[in-house]
Design an enzyme around this catalytic site. Structure first.
Site, PDB file in Angstrom:
ATOM      1  N   ILE A  94     -24.321 -21.065  26.839  1.00  0.00           N
ATOM      2  CA  ILE A  94     -25.553 -20.079  26.714  1.00  0.00           C
ATOM      3  C   ILE A  94     -26.635 -21.246  27.042  1.00  0.00           C
ATOM      4  O   ILE A  94     -26.906 -22.098  26.038  1.00  0.00           O
ATOM      5  CB  ILE A  94     -25.690 -19.115  25.527  1.00  0.00           C
ATOM      6  CG1 ILE A  94     -24.309 -18.556  25.364  1.00  0.00           C
ATOM      7  CG2 ILE A  94     -26.481 -18.446  25.641  1.00  0.00           C
ATOM      8  CD1 ILE A  94     -24.322 -17.911  24.122  1.00  0.00           C
ATOM      9  N   CYS A  95     -27.593 -20.543  27.727  1.00  0.00           N
ATOM     10  CA  CYS A  95     -28.606 -21.529  27.845  1.00  0.00           C
ATOM     11  C   CYS A  95     -29.876 -20.808  27.230  1.00  0.00           C
ATOM     12  O   CYS A  95     -30.598 -19.647  27.974  1.00  0.00           O
ATOM     13  CB  CYS A  95     -29.093 -21.552  29.612  1.00  0.00           C
ATOM     14  SG  CYS A  95     -30.653 -22.481  29.781  1.00  0.00           S
TER      15      CYS A  95
END
Lengths: 156, 600
Positions: A94-95
């Site tokens: 997840i960014c």
């Protein structure tokens, strides 16, 4: 330090086992190093309401000071997929600046991180992967916390 | 967090060994007494000034020694008992969530307020968060507020009001040594004192002489416990003072109470107990889906019909698994066979092309068997009139072209193109009535219903296979017939050769006889000439005779030449016969194939 992290995780666990916001469930917390949570998105047509996504939290010994490592995981049975989102790579990473050392604050906890990710998914309007997803998934061998993400999207 | 009330003297560097050797003798004695009664100087000399100065020096020495000894003891005690981190305590009394630090989730410990945003944290927490414990920041600890990200710093006025501090310090906590057995519950502000002074489980230095090892405070009244002993239960060798902790938490043979059934079990057997015997742990019923406590399993088995059926079900399951495995194997076999079959098909279709080409090149009914098998058995009588049949064949192949795949279609079209004159486009006479409907319109190799279901071929593939087999039989028969014919022909040729040779030798003998006769004639004539020439009176006649002789000689010579040419001609004929025999063998082979076909 290590004891502080375990103390705090113990407290969080007791709280989580009590009540959790809708759509978030604790799957397992075998020890104070790795927890597994399930989230489902209720109000977004991109994500079917019956579909559930599995997240793995990994805590370092200096947990509340250092961010936990949060990734989505794929599972065959029960079926868990990686939600499609312009900031979630197809390998589950997840960014999100919240999970990075710059954006993390020790005030956050597992529950608040879950709520953040849930709201990030619920507010999503684009059913697509981040640009360069295939390349990243193929080449990335780093842990999520070692990746230098460039946070550019203030809307999420 | 040094709790020392001594100030370290600038000269206080003493030899540590010296300190240790004298530590016990002086620890119990009052330092003031020692100071009041200085020991006499070693050399025993007395002078007023010298005594004063020396006494002062000795006094100082002694004081330094005492101080360093105290510091060393203190440091050791602190090593045994590190200062209590109040954030790690277990709280007995409940507390308001608003008194909780957002970072450590404990009631505030030494709370500070960030002046910029009024958020409150433990001092240690915020310093850890800003990482100022390890890095030096000249302008004082500063960073962003963890809650609201406002840039903030810890200033001299950061401490919160005494009310808040008192509120959190009043909370009752458990002694940090509760794992060792201390059951004390004290106010949080008194925890450090409890640990340092009162708690019986705090480690202090042994009171025994010349022993610096740690011992629990409650055991310190006994004499030195630092001697070897062995555990009564597990016979492990360890020091006496550690035995209690060993029995409490380490010994594998200690008695513990099972959490589920409350019965006492040995610690080393706890796992097995939980897995197998504990009556309070529920196990799934082998038949139905319910879970029952092990203690009630028997009662359940009596009432549950499924539990009675369990062995049968188990056996069924086993058989099912077996069958499944067998089926898996069969399906794999089938796959292999199917692969082989498609290969065969690939081989079969080109072979059909060859047959078609064969049929096209020669007589249309030289492989009648093939056609008979392509046509359904009830149409077997159709091949009696050749012309009729050719027409039907053409029709069939046209239908085939329409429905079959590309490769066979092409060959069929080729086949159609070459005998166009003979084949009528429409089937003449009563043919169409005889033909079953699927043959004229719907014939397809892939559709089994085109074949009569009662017929010998259940599917076109079987049909093709059988066709292939029959063709192979045909081929072998043809080959044997060919070889037979070959043998017969060669025998014939041999016989004829023999006859011709005999004739030639007879002719040669005759020619030789003629030659002999010729020689005889010539020699007789020559003798006659020689006998007649010496007589003088008959020159004219002799001339005439000579001329006649010459003519006769020429005739004889010509006859000899003719005979010899005849002989060469005969020899040539013999050679011709030999060559012709072999040549006719080749030609005959070609012929026999035709003959064999027509014959069969």
């Amino acid at each position: 330090m290590a004891s502080m992290s375990s103390k705090r995780l113990q407290k969080e666990l007791t709280k989580i086992q009590g009540t959790l916001p809708p759509g978030i469930t604790l799957v397992s917390a075998p020890d104070l190093r790795e927890w597994v949570m399930d989230i489902s998105i209720i109000d977004n047509p991109i994500y079917p309401p019956n579909e559930t996504y599995r997240m793995r939290f990994s805590f370092s010994p200096s947990y509340p000071i250092e961010a936990p490592e949060v990734v989505f995981v794929v599972l065959a049975a029960p079926e868990r997929k990686i939600p499609i989102h312009p900031h979630i790579y197809s390998n589950g990473i997840i960014c999100l600046d919240l999970l990075d050392s710059q954006g993390w604050s020790p005030v956050h906890n597992v529950e608040s991180v879950c709520i953040s990710i849930q709201s990030m998914l619920a507010g999503n309007t684009k059913a697509e992967r981040p640009p360069g997803d295939a390349e990243f998934v193929r080449s990335n061998r780093q842990r999520p916390r070692d990746i230098n993400f460039l946070y550019h999207d203030p809307k999420v | 967090m040094s709790r020392s009330h001594f100030s370290r003297s600038p000269r206080g560097n003493q030899d540590p060994t010296f300190t240790r050797t004298h530590s016990h003798s002086h620890s119990s004695s009052n330092p003031i007494n020692t100071l009041g009664l200085p020991s006499p100087p070693p050399n025993g000399r007395r002078s007023s000034m010298g005594v004063e100065v020396r006494g002062m020096r000795r006094l100082e020495q002694r004081r330094n020694m005492e101080e360093s000894h105290y510091l060393a003891c203190n440091a050791r005690a602190q090593n045994y008992n590190p200062p209590v981190d109040l954030r790690l305590l277990d709280y007995v009394s409940s507390y308001d969530n608003n008194l909780m630090c957002a970072i450590c989730r404990c009631p505030f410990v030494d709370p500070v307020i960030l002046n910029e945003c009024d958020h409150c944290f433990c001092r240690a927490c915020i310093r850890q968060c800003w990482n100022t414990n390890t890095t030096y920041t000249p302008l004082g600890p500063r960073g962003d507020c963890p809650t609201c990200r406002t840039p903030a710093k810890l200033g001299p006025r950061s401490a919160t009001s005494k009310i808040l501090v008192n509120l959190v310090d009043e909370l009752i906590v458990q002694c940090p040594r509760k794992d060792d057995g201390c059951k004390a519950e004290v106010r949080r502000c008194e925890v450090q004192d409890h640990v340092n002074i009162y708690c019986g489980y705090t480690l202090i230095e042994c009171t025994g002489k010349d022993c610096t090892d740690p011992v629990r405070r409650k055991d310190a009244a006994q004499s030195c416990l630092h001697y070897g002993a062995s555990c009564l239960l597990c016979h492990k060798e360890l020091q006496q003072w550690k035995l209690e902790a060993h029995w409490r938490s380490e010994c594998p043979d200690r008695r513990v109470h099972c959490e589920m059934c409350k019965s006492p079990v040995f610690h080393r057997e706890l796992e097995m107990h939980n897995k197998e015997t504990c009556p309070a742990i529920s196990t799934p019923c082998p038949g139905c889906s319910s879970r029952n406590k092990r203690g009630h399993a028997e009662a359940h088995a009596k009432s549950c019909t499924f539990a009675k059926l369990a062995p049968v079900l188990l056996r069924q399951q086993e058989r099912l698994d077996e069958q499944e495995a067998a089926q898996k194997e069969m399906s794999r076999k089938l796959e292999v066979l199917e692969g082989g079959f498609t290969n065969m098909q690939g081989i079969l279709f080109p072979s059909q092309e060859v047959e078609n080409a064969d049929r096209r090149s020669g007589d249309s009914n030289h492989i009648p068997y093939l056609r008979r098998s392509l046509v359904s058995p009830e149409n077997a009588d159709a091949d009696a009139p050749t012309n009729d049949f050719a027409g039907f064949d053409w029709n069939f192949s046209a239908a085939d072209v329409r429905h079959d795949g590309a490769s066979s279609a092409e060959t069929f079209q080729n086949g159609m193109a070459s005998p166009p004159t003979r084949a009528a486009p429409a089937v003449p006479g009563p043919r169409p009535d005889d033909l079953p409907e699927p043959f004229s319109s719907d014939f397809d190799l892939a559709s089994p219903p085109t074949f009569p279901p009662s017929g010998p071929y259940a599917s076109p593939l079987h049909h093709l296979l059988s066709m292939h087999e029959s063709l192979r039989d045909e081929m072998t028969r043809i080959t044997s017939a060919l070889s037979e014919l070959d043998g017969r022909h060669s025998m014939q040729i041999l016989n004829e050769n023999l006859r011709t040779r005999e004739e030639i030798s007879y002719l040669a003998a005759q020619t030789a006889g003629l030659q002999r006769q010729m020689h005889w004639f010539t020699s007789a004539q020559l003798q006659r000439q020689q006998g007649r020439s010496p007589t003088p009176g008959a020159s004219g006649s002799a001339l005439g005779g000579a001329m006649m002789d010459a003519g006769a000689g020429a005739g004889v010579e010509a006859a000899v030449g003719a005979v010899s040419t005849a002989a060469t001609a005969l020899r040539g004929a013999a050679r011709m016969v030999n060559v012709g025999g072999s040549a006719s063998g080749v030609g005959m082979r070609r012929g026999t194939s035709e003959e064999g076909r027509t014959k069969l």
